[in-house]
Design a protein around this motif. Structure first.
Motif, short mmCIF file in Angstrom:
data_model
loop_
_atom_site.label_atom_id
_atom_site.label_comp_id
_atom_site.label_asym_id
_atom_site.label_seq_id
_atom_site.Cartn_x
_atom_site.Cartn_y
_atom_site.Cartn_z
N ARG B 109 -2.94 4.51 3.98
CA ARG B 109 -2.21 3.27 3.74
C ARG B 109 -0.71 3.48 3.96
O ARG B 109 -0.03 2.65 4.54
N GLU B 143 -9.84 -2.35 -1.76
CA GLU B 143 -10.10 -2.55 -0.33
C GLU B 143 -9.93 -4.01 0.05
O GLU B 143 -9.37 -4.32 1.11
N THR B 144 -10.41 -4.89 -0.81
CA THR B 144 -10.24 -6.32 -0.56
C THR B 144 -8.76 -6.68 -0.46
O THR B 144 -8.33 -7.38 0.47
N ARG B 147 -7.26 -5.45 2.80
CA ARG B 147 -7.62 -6.30 3.95
C ARG B 147 -6.80 -7.58 3.97
O ARG B 147 -6.25 -7.98 5.00
N ARG B 148 -6.71 -8.23 2.77
CA ARG B 148 -5.98 -9.49 2.69
C ARG B 148 -4.53 -9.28 3.11
O ARG B 148 -3.95 -10.04 3.87
N ASP B 150 -3.37 -6.96 4.99
CA ASP B 150 -3.34 -6.67 6.42
C ASP B 150 -3.36 -7.96 7.23
O ASP B 150 -2.61 -8.12 8.20
N GLU B 151 -4.24 -8.89 6.83
CA GLU B 151 -4.36 -10.14 7.57
C GLU B 151 -3.08 -10.97 7.48
O GLU B 151 -2.68 -11.62 8.43
#
Lengths: 247, 247
Positions: B109, B143-144, B147-148, B150-151
């Motif tokens: 990360r 992890e969720t 991802r969020r 990242d988006e």
DNA sequence: CCTTGCACCTCACGTAACGTGAGGTTCTAC
DNA sequence: GTAGAACCTCACGTTACGTGAGGTGCAAGG
């Protein structure tokens, strides 16, 4: 004259409590030069400035990423590119994880065998077998195998070995009964064996070639970890050869 | 009298070459008592019997499994249950893998962030934040969130933090002006805060519970990364409590 | 007989990152 | 003034050996 400034600055004990390290650690960091307090009191007590505090935070952060103090010192002193340092360290950590995983796999296999009662001699032969794998499979192949193994879990691996053992016993039965390896009764056994081998190789021809080389060069009993001897192995080879090509 | 038997037995150099260890290693194994040669020649040279050779094979095997020499000595001398020893060691190795993997995730990360350009100060706060997050959020939740994040992209994340900062300043203004947290002028601020929190949790109650626990247990300044202090935080809580339930 | 050379011997220091005293001094509060 | 906390400097212990340093034992060649 910051080296005699007594009005401000952190003393070791306070700094240690504030950052969660021990006083001894701060002593150590001074002797190896990773964090030298910017001053001393008249009595010789260490005095840390705010800049030292910030540096210590960075040291602790990098240390918790698993970097050595020598590397940390270089990174902080030479103003190296932190991104590059972290990426290099990431590679290092990933390699060490791979090694630990390979070790874990070896141990897991040994443990499943231990439930059947393992002697110290078995241990030696088993580990030699693992060393043998390393002579025939490339690093990538072994990693692939390790991952596949990992996904399957220890139970499935144990069941597979148990199935091989039963297969070997059944084949030996047919062989001693004088059945031809191409006999219809033998065919399902050979087919199941082919499936198991395919599950091992994952359909990769290179993997299959490595496996073949190992079985060609090593003692059948050793390479199959005692599951089958040379006779059964030869019988199975003939049975596999008699199978139609597409499974 | 095996201790003066000179006719047979391995000498160090030979034994070392035969087993792949160094002479120094054999010396070391004698001093710590893990492998004491069963004899000496008249000149004082070490003489190893066949039993010593077998013991050495076992030592090497166990060593390659990552066991300490002290453990190996106990295991071999006390005739301990090898299976139990291996299982215990497997647990140990698995824990160490988990730790390394967590470390790898942190590094990965950080490396992705490093591409956006990270300073050493950012590093410290980021690592502290990660350590804190790991205490309150499960692996799946983290992890969720990753991802969020990242988006959304770095810009959006920066804008959100900026908005929080402005919200905190505005809340502090009302608080210091003596406005009641349920006052109409405060309401839109609280509503926006609720939206931002909802954007973070994604509406997941478990995620919200984790966030709550973190804010309850940690220092407000640290957990909000300096955005608000305890006073403003308490004021915001009361303002949120005064809001009608459906947003 | 002497030397060369190899295998062997016994210390003993160095490694990483501190922990854990030992023995003495300074600061701080009552 | 004194107790106790905080500070100081050595210095050894931890793991599994690596790496000499300086000396001995033994066989072969000159």
């Amino acid at each position: 004259m910051p080296s005699t400034d007594e009005t401000s600055g952190w003393r070791v004990g306070r700094l240690a409590r504030a950052t969660g390290v021990t006083v001894r650690t701060l002593h150590h960091y001074e002797t190896i030069g990773v964090l030298v307090p910017s001053g001393r009191s008249e009595a010789g007590h260490r005095l840390y400035a705010d800049a030292d505090l910030r540096r210590l935070y960075r040291i602790v952060a990098l240390r918790e990423l698993g970097m050595s103090l020598a590397q940390i010192r270089e990174t902080l002193d030479d103003g190296a590119d932190l991104g590059a340092v972290l990426r290099a360290h990431l590679v290092h950590v990933e390699r060490s994880i791979d090694r630990r995983r390979a070790l874990r796999d070896r141990l897991a296999r040994l443990c499943t065998r231990a439930e059947e009662g393992i002697s110290t001699d078995d241990l030696v032969t088993t580990i030699e077998g693992m060393a043998m794998h390393e002579r025939y499979f490339t690093k990538e192949q072994r990693e692939t195998l390790a991952r596949r193994w990992d996904e399957l879990g220890g139970d499935a691996v144990g069941r597979t070995e148990e199935e091989w053992r039963k297969l070997a016993a059944a084949l030996r039965g047919h062989m001693e009964a004088g059945d031809d390896p191409s006999a219809p009764a033998v065919r399902p056994l050979a087919q199941r064996a082919r499936e198991l081998v395919r599950a091992f190789t994952g359909g990769d021809p290179a993997m299959y070639a490595s496996l073949e080389r190992m079985y060609q060069n090593e003692d059948p009993g050793t390479v199959s970890r005692g599951v089958m001897d040379g006779e059964v192995m030869a019988y199975l080879r003939r049975a596999l050869g008699a199978l139609p090509h597409a499974g």
